[in-house]
Design a protein around this motif. Sequence first.
Motif, mmCIF file in Angstrom:
data_model
loop_
_atom_site.group_PDB
_atom_site.id
_atom_site.type_symbol
_atom_site.label_atom_id
_atom_site.label_comp_id
_atom_site.label_asym_id
_atom_site.label_seq_id
_atom_site.Cartn_x
_atom_site.Cartn_y
_atom_site.Cartn_z
ATOM 1 N N UNK A 187 32.415 47.892 45.869
ATOM 2 C CA UNK A 187 33.528 47.002 46.952
ATOM 3 C C UNK A 187 33.008 45.738 47.441
ATOM 4 N N UNK A 188 31.556 45.521 47.790
ATOM 5 C CA UNK A 188 30.860 44.292 48.139
ATOM 6 C C UNK A 188 31.141 43.273 46.764
ATOM 7 N N UNK A 189 31.199 44.020 45.457
ATOM 8 C CA UNK A 189 31.010 43.181 44.442
ATOM 9 C C UNK A 189 32.600 42.607 44.453
ATOM 10 N N UNK A 190 33.616 43.378 44.794
ATOM 11 C CA UNK A 190 35.017 42.871 44.283
ATOM 12 C C UNK A 190 35.141 41.842 45.371
ATOM 13 N N UNK A 191 34.642 41.873 46.646
ATOM 14 C CA UNK A 191 34.663 40.866 47.791
ATOM 15 C C UNK A 191 34.150 39.448 47.254
ATOM 16 N N UNK B 152 30.106 53.383 46.025
ATOM 17 C CA UNK B 152 31.499 52.760 46.325
ATOM 18 C C UNK B 152 31.404 51.493 47.036
ATOM 19 N N UNK B 153 30.621 51.588 48.115
ATOM 20 C CA UNK B 153 30.179 50.512 48.726
ATOM 21 C C UNK B 153 29.664 48.991 47.999
ATOM 22 N N UNK B 154 28.897 49.555 47.172
ATOM 23 C CA UNK B 154 28.268 48.768 46.213
ATOM 24 C C UNK B 154 29.401 47.945 45.522
ATOM 25 N N UNK C 226 24.658 44.087 48.369
ATOM 26 C CA UNK C 226 25.788 44.970 48.362
ATOM 27 C C UNK C 226 26.116 45.852 49.661
ATOM 28 N N UNK C 227 24.758 46.359 50.141
ATOM 29 C CA UNK C 227 24.531 47.203 51.421
ATOM 30 C C UNK C 227 23.112 46.632 51.887
ATOM 31 N N UNK C 228 23.012 47.076 53.102
ATOM 32 C CA UNK C 228 21.966 46.895 53.966
ATOM 33 C C UNK C 228 20.989 47.995 53.842
ATOM 34 N N UNK C 229 19.753 47.953 53.462
ATOM 35 C CA UNK C 229 18.907 49.134 53.440
ATOM 36 C C UNK C 229 18.588 49.889 54.805
ATOM 37 N N UNK D 144 24.323 54.892 58.669
ATOM 38 C CA UNK D 144 24.927 54.282 57.507
ATOM 39 C C UNK D 144 24.101 55.198 56.757
ATOM 40 N N UNK D 145 24.886 55.083 55.254
ATOM 41 C CA UNK D 145 24.582 55.901 54.343
ATOM 42 C C UNK D 145 24.744 55.103 52.864
#
Length: 287
Positions: free
Chosen positions: A264-268, A260-262, A244-247, A255-256
């Motif tokens: 959102x990536x799930x939704x996609x 929320x981005x987690x 869902x995000x890149x370390x 980048x932080x």
Amino acid sequence: KRNVPHDIHDQCQATADWLLSNTQVQPTVGIVCGSGLGGLAEMLKDRQVIKYSDIPNFPQSTVHGHAGQLVFGTLKGKPCVCMQGRFHLYEGYSIQKITLPMRVFKLMGVETMIMTNAAGGLNQDYKVGDVMIIKDHINMPGFAGVSPLTGPNDDRFGVRFPCMSDAYDRELRQLAHDVAAELSYSDFLQEGVYCVLGGPSFETIAECRLLHKLGADAVGMSTVHEVIVARHAGMRCFALSLITNRAVMDYDSQEKANHEEVLEAGRQRAEQLEKLVSTMVARLELN
Ligand code: GMP
């Protein structure tokens, strides 16, 4: 007030018996939905939903993106129980409590566990939206003596010293590759090592670099404890991480990591991940 048995096996048995008497489904497949991936439970037919708050001895979900209920039903004809919302160490429950559902499922007759999670990608080849088949794990809390199997062993569940070199079932991983190829998903499918940490803070840059050097491809705060308990009890395990995000590995990066981005990536990617899992379940050979 409920009379709670002290013995963990008796507690799990009481919960399993209560669930079996409150649902028509006797599940053989258990599914745990990760952060933002609860949609899998919506695919079940003849659904029967039981809120965690109604289940004796069950913890409650406290994390946004985790609904907090068991969904019973059939997925491609296979009787399933789906955890729509899982429990994490960082919610403050004991490690035994967060893994209690695995033992309850075992006592209900579940033979195969499928787990999904959201995870940060450490492998530099991974992109957001990639789906990683977990082939192995690094149990960081375990290094510090934090294990769901700490305490007297209960032989009714499994042996004192369970093997973990075969934790992630080889045949199920092969099935995932085959199904992904058929669905033309191979370009976002990866296979790698998942590292679990306690959370809830995301990793520092130095921690990400360390984990990457140690051989971890993805990092998260779940799944491994469940797998240890499920394997201890002799269930087959298969697990997928959605990256869902890149370390963040670089001190110049802006980048932080954030929840929320987690989500959102799930939704996609959720729909494809659901299709992959449901097609796998359709092909499962159950004894
Ligand atoms: O967004 C936090 C939730 O998603 C937690 O429950 C984690 O298991 C998982 N997660 C997603 N991305 C990351 C990450 O970069 N690091 C860690 N430790 N957990 C993550």
